[in-house]
Design a protein around this motif. Structure first.
Motif, PDB file in Angstrom:
ATOM      1  N   ASP A 145       0.674   0.996  -3.297  1.00 52.81           N
ATOM      2  CA  ASP A 145       1.727   2.015  -3.292  1.00 52.81           C
ATOM      3  C   ASP A 145       1.935   2.648  -4.667  1.00 52.81           C
ATOM      4  O   ASP A 145       2.296   3.826  -4.769  1.00 52.81           O
ATOM      5  CB  ASP A 145       3.049   1.413  -2.804  1.00 52.81           C
ATOM      6  N   HIS A 146       1.715   1.886  -5.726  1.00 52.69           N
ATOM      7  CA  HIS A 146       1.925   2.416  -7.071  1.00 52.69           C
ATOM      8  C   HIS A 146       0.672   3.076  -7.646  1.00 52.69           C
ATOM      9  O   HIS A 146       0.776   4.024  -8.423  1.00 52.69           O
ATOM     10  CB  HIS A 146       2.393   1.296  -8.012  1.00 52.69           C
ATOM     11  N   LEU A 147      -0.510   2.597  -7.271  1.00 58.26           N
ATOM     12  CA  LEU A 147      -1.736   3.089  -7.895  1.00 58.26           C
ATOM     13  C   LEU A 147      -2.478   4.143  -7.076  1.00 58.26           C
ATOM     14  O   LEU A 147      -3.114   5.030  -7.637  1.00 58.26           O
ATOM     15  CB  LEU A 147      -2.676   1.912  -8.182  1.00 58.26           C
ATOM     16  N   ASN A 148      -2.391   4.057  -5.763  1.00 58.51           N
ATOM     17  CA  ASN A 148      -3.149   4.984  -4.934  1.00 58.51           C
ATOM     18  C   ASN A 148      -2.678   6.441  -5.010  1.00 58.51           C
ATOM     19  O   ASN A 148      -3.522   7.349  -5.089  1.00 58.51           O
ATOM     20  CB  ASN A 148      -3.159   4.513  -3.478  1.00 58.51           C
ATOM     21  N   PRO A 149      -1.379   6.716  -5.005  1.00 53.98           N
ATOM     22  CA  PRO A 149      -0.944   8.122  -4.987  1.00 53.98           C
ATOM     23  C   PRO A 149      -1.492   8.972  -6.119  1.00 53.98           C
ATOM     24  O   PRO A 149      -1.738  10.172  -5.940  1.00 53.98           O
ATOM     25  CB  PRO A 149       0.592   8.011  -5.065  1.00 53.98           C
ATOM     26  N   ASN A 150      -1.702   8.389  -7.294  1.00 52.58           N
ATOM     27  CA  ASN A 150      -2.236   9.138  -8.432  1.00 52.58           C
ATOM     28  C   ASN A 150      -3.740   8.949  -8.619  1.00 52.58           C
ATOM     29  O   ASN A 150      -4.288   9.255  -9.687  1.00 52.58           O
ATOM     30  CB  ASN A 150      -1.499   8.735  -9.710  1.00 52.58           C
ATOM     31  N   GLY A 151      -4.392   8.421  -7.591  1.00 56.70           N
ATOM     32  CA  GLY A 151      -5.843   8.294  -7.626  1.00 56.70           C
ATOM     33  C   GLY A 151      -6.377   7.137  -8.442  1.00 56.70           C
ATOM     34  O   GLY A 151      -7.538   7.139  -8.855  1.00 56.70           O
ATOM     35  N   HIS A 152      -5.531   6.106  -8.661  1.00 52.65           N
ATOM     36  CA  HIS A 152      -5.956   4.978  -9.493  1.00 52.65           C
ATOM     37  C   HIS A 152      -6.423   3.770  -8.692  1.00 52.65           C
ATOM     38  O   HIS A 152      -6.816   2.764  -9.280  1.00 52.65           O
ATOM     39  CB  HIS A 152      -4.815   4.556 -10.425  1.00 52.65           C
ATOM     40  N   MET A 153      -6.382   3.852  -7.365  1.00 48.37           N
ATOM     41  CA  MET A 153      -6.883   2.733  -6.557  1.00 48.37           C
ATOM     42  C   MET A 153      -7.261   3.219  -5.160  1.00 48.37           C
ATOM     43  O   MET A 153      -6.608   4.108  -4.595  1.00 48.37           O
ATOM     44  CB  MET A 153      -5.823   1.627  -6.427  1.00 48.37           C
ATOM     45  N   GLU A 154      -8.319   2.633  -4.628  1.00 51.82           N
ATOM     46  CA  GLU A 154      -8.725   2.891  -3.246  1.00 51.82           C
ATOM     47  C   GLU A 154      -9.119   1.575  -2.582  1.00 51.82           C
ATOM     48  O   GLU A 154      -9.625   0.668  -3.240  1.00 51.82           O
ATOM     49  CB  GLU A 154      -9.923   3.845  -3.179  1.00 51.82           C
ATOM     50  N   HIS A 159     -17.958  -5.426  21.003  1.00 48.00           N
ATOM     51  CA  HIS A 159     -17.188  -4.638  20.020  1.00 48.00           C
ATOM     52  C   HIS A 159     -17.778  -3.234  19.912  1.00 48.00           C
ATOM     53  O   HIS A 159     -18.421  -2.911  18.913  1.00 48.00           O
ATOM     54  CB  HIS A 159     -17.215  -5.321  18.647  1.00 48.00           C
ATOM     55  N   PRO A 160     -17.560  -2.390  20.895  1.00 47.11           N
ATOM     56  CA  PRO A 160     -18.162  -1.050  20.880  1.00 47.11           C
ATOM     57  C   PRO A 160     -17.738  -0.211  19.675  1.00 47.11           C
ATOM     58  O   PRO A 160     -18.480   0.682  19.247  1.00 47.11           O
ATOM     59  CB  PRO A 160     -17.669  -0.423  22.189  1.00 47.11           C
ATOM     60  N   GLU A 161     -16.550  -0.502  19.113  1.00 50.04           N
ATOM     61  CA  GLU A 161     -16.069   0.254  17.954  1.00 50.04           C
ATOM     62  C   GLU A 161     -16.586  -0.329  16.639  1.00 50.04           C
ATOM     63  O   GLU A 161     -16.358   0.239  15.572  1.00 50.04           O
ATOM     64  CB  GLU A 161     -14.530   0.261  17.932  1.00 50.04           C
ATOM     65  N   GLY A 162     -17.247  -1.481  16.726  1.00 50.87           N
ATOM     66  CA  GLY A 162     -17.778  -2.119  15.528  1.00 50.87           C
ATOM     67  C   GLY A 162     -16.893  -3.231  15.006  1.00 50.87           C
ATOM     68  O   GLY A 162     -15.826  -3.513  15.555  1.00 50.87           O
ATOM     69  N   ILE A 163     -17.326  -3.881  13.930  1.00 49.93           N
ATOM     70  CA  ILE A 163     -16.602  -5.013  13.333  1.00 49.93           C
ATOM     71  C   ILE A 163     -16.498  -4.805  11.827  1.00 49.93           C
ATOM     72  O   ILE A 163     -17.479  -4.464  11.163  1.00 49.93           O
ATOM     73  CB  ILE A 163     -17.346  -6.347  13.582  1.00 49.93           C
ATOM     74  N   ILE A 164     -15.307  -5.043  11.275  1.00 49.29           N
ATOM     75  CA  ILE A 164     -15.114  -4.968   9.832  1.00 49.29           C
ATOM     76  C   ILE A 164     -15.648  -6.259   9.203  1.00 49.29           C
ATOM     77  O   ILE A 164     -15.208  -7.350   9.552  1.00 49.29           O
ATOM     78  CB  ILE A 164     -13.628  -4.784   9.459  1.00 49.29           C
ATOM     79  N   LEU A 165     -16.580  -6.120   8.278  1.00 49.11           N
ATOM     80  CA  LEU A 165     -17.227  -7.288   7.670  1.00 49.11           C
ATOM     81  C   LEU A 165     -16.779  -7.562   6.233  1.00 49.11           C
ATOM     82  O   LEU A 165     -16.790  -8.707   5.797  1.00 49.11           O
ATOM     83  CB  LEU A 165     -18.748  -7.120   7.676  1.00 49.11           C
ATOM     84  N   SER A 166     -16.431  -6.517   5.487  1.00 47.34           N
ATOM     85  CA  SER A 166     -16.076  -6.691   4.073  1.00 47.34           C
ATOM     86  C   SER A 166     -15.035  -5.670   3.652  1.00 47.34           C
ATOM     87  O   SER A 166     -14.824  -4.657   4.328  1.00 47.34           O
ATOM     88  CB  SER A 166     -17.309  -6.529   3.175  1.00 47.34           C
ATOM     89  N   GLY A 167     -14.416  -5.965   2.514  1.00 49.87           N
ATOM     90  CA  GLY A 167     -13.450  -5.030   1.947  1.00 49.87           C
ATOM     91  C   GLY A 167     -13.287  -5.276   0.460  1.00 49.87           C
ATOM     92  O   GLY A 167     -13.636  -6.346  -0.049  1.00 49.87           O
ATOM     93  N   ALA A 168     -12.768  -4.276  -0.245  1.00 48.68           N
ATOM     94  CA  ALA A 168     -12.552  -4.418  -1.689  1.00 48.68           C
ATOM     95  C   ALA A 168     -11.536  -3.398  -2.173  1.00 48.68           C
ATOM     96  O   ALA A 168     -11.355  -2.332  -1.563  1.00 48.68           O
ATOM     97  CB  ALA A 168     -13.853  -4.242  -2.457  1.00 48.68           C
ATOM     98  N   LEU A 169     -10.869  -3.732  -3.268  1.00 49.28           N
ATOM     99  CA  LEU A 169      -9.979  -2.796  -3.945  1.00 49.28           C
ATOM    100  C   LEU A 169     -10.679  -2.327  -5.217  1.00 49.28           C
ATOM    101  O   LEU A 169     -11.045  -3.134  -6.072  1.00 49.28           O
ATOM    102  CB  LEU A 169      -8.648  -3.464  -4.293  1.00 49.28           C
TER     103      LEU A 169
END
Length: 420
Positions: A220-229, A295-305
């Motif tokens: 909430d603090h970093l994403n709005p100004n493009g500092h995190m995805e 899982h016709p829509e697929g499966i989420i396997l990984s994530g990262a910030l």
């Protein structure tokens, strides 16, 4: 010569991002995200006689329980030219004035400055009265931020970037890119999925994970100004199926070609190897079709910030599922995040702390192995420093408490040993 200057938050952050020694941890967005864990912040900037901004700093403060005192932490240090000793002295003077107003017992800094290029800064900080904590290991628990991190130069085209990786890792990345996974920038609504992956990773690798509110605050603090995805990797069964079918068609041509060769041991061995590859691909095709049905829509396997600040990018947190690891989702994700960061203006990609060349039986060996294959170099920073303002409280908080805690742990270990 120097005087304090008032900057808006936008101006402050812009200076941090544009400065060669700027860092994510000096952004007001980062400081605001720390409120959840009991920190608050103040900031200042200074100008020279031409009214040009020469330095800025964000000071984090945290109250010490049961004492009328705070800890002042300037994470990754002042943002200024550390070769200009007079400027550093002026920055310290302003920091001390603010820290005393907040009843701080010490000012702690850990500049992101390479030892090789800033030996003069290290000595100057000592001359100014800072206490150096020494050259700690990158995974030491005695420092707040790691002194040693692994950094990849990403200011290059895709082919050069891929070529900078170790050979075996290049092969894995190329394989990952065509295995049927999709890497995409997710939204805040996807944070629960990421937190579930973090819990799964923590249970697998034996570490404690953060509550979702921690990640929500950061986002909430970093994403709005493009500092995190937030990035996620989805396994798409139809893509896997198409990729395997394509590989089978190519393999059948190879088998047909090999069959036309003269009989002999070499031909038999080649056909045997090709048959083994075909069997493996057929099994992968069956698996893809089973996943597609379930899982016709697929499966989420990984994530990262991924965090961004000016010319720097930071791999902050990563997580992955225990399932379908053969699809190498993390390899696909890392390469895409590097490309994304580069396209946003980043020149370096920081993988975070590491213990450099640990022994194979070290608990940090796996982390070192993972981080060293991405074309990384060790960033050896000058270390952590304390400028003591209230010595009795400092001695109690920084020396007495750790000694007491270590003694308590040792006593518990001895008691446990006697019971056993």
């Amino acid at each position: 010569m120097y005087k304090r200057q008032h900057l808006s938050e936008e101006e402050h952050n812009r200076f941090i991002e544009d400065h060669p020694n700027g860092d994510l941890l000096q952004l007001t967005d980062w400081a605001a995200s720390k409120k959840l864990t009991g920190w608050y912040f103040r900031r200042f900037a200074i100008t020279d006689e031409t009214s040009e901004t020469r330095g800025a700093a964000t000071l984090l403060f945290k109250k010490v329980p049961k004492l009328n005192a705070t800890l002042c932490y300037i994470s990754r240090g002042f943002v200024c030219d550390y070769h200009d000793h007079a400027l550093v002295e002026a920055m310290l003077k302003e920091a001390v004035a603010i820290a005393k107003e907040e009843k701080a017992y010490t000012i702690k800094i850990d500049p992101d400055l390479p030892v090789a290029r800033y030996e003069d800064a290290l000595e100057n900080l000592k001359v100014l009265g800072f206490r150096h904590h020494g050259f700690q290991d990158g995974m030491s628990k005695n420092t707040i931020q790691p002194r040693q991190t692994m950094v990849t130069d990403i200011a290059k085209d895709d082919a050069s970037l891929l070529k900078s990786f170790e050979r075996n890792n290049r092969t894995k990345v190329r394989s990952a890119l065509r295995k049927g996974t999709e890497v995409y920038v997710a939204s805040r609504e996807d944070l629960p999925v990421f937190v579930d992956l973090m819990k799964e990773t923590g249970e697998r690798d034996g570490f404690l994970t953060r509550d979702i509110t921690y990640f929500e605050s950061m986002y909430d603090h970093l994403n709005p100004n493009g500092h995190m995805e937030l990035f996620l990797v989805r396994l798409i069964p139809s893509n896997v199926e198409a990729s395997v079918i394509e590989d089978l068609e190519k393999l059948d041509k190879d088998i047909e070609k090999a069959g036309k060769k003269k009989d002999g041991i070499k031909k038999d061995n080649e056909l045997k190897g090709l048959a083994g590859r075909r069997e493996k691909l057929e099994n992968q095709l069956e698996e893809a079709r089973r996943i597609k049905q379930a899982h016709p829509e697929g499966i989420i396997l990984s994530g990262a910030l991924l965090a961004l600040s000016g010319h720097k990018a930071y791999y902050l947190y990563g997580a992955s599922s225990n399932e379908y690891r053969d699809y190498l989702p993390n390899h696909h994700m890392q390469f895409v995040m590097m490309q994304y960061a580069r396209d946003k203006g980043a020149k370096t990609y920081d993988f975070g702390g590491v213990s450099v060349m640990p022994e194979k039986d070290s608990p940090h060996f796996g982390l070192w192995q993972f981080k060293k294959v991405w074309g990384t170099e060790v960033s050896e920073k000058i270390g952590e420093f304390d400028f003591i303002l209230r010595r009795p409280i400092y001695m109690a908080a920084e020396i007495g408490v750790p000694i007491f805690q270590k003694g308590k742990i040792r006593m518990n270990q001895l008691r446990k040993g006697k019971k056993e």
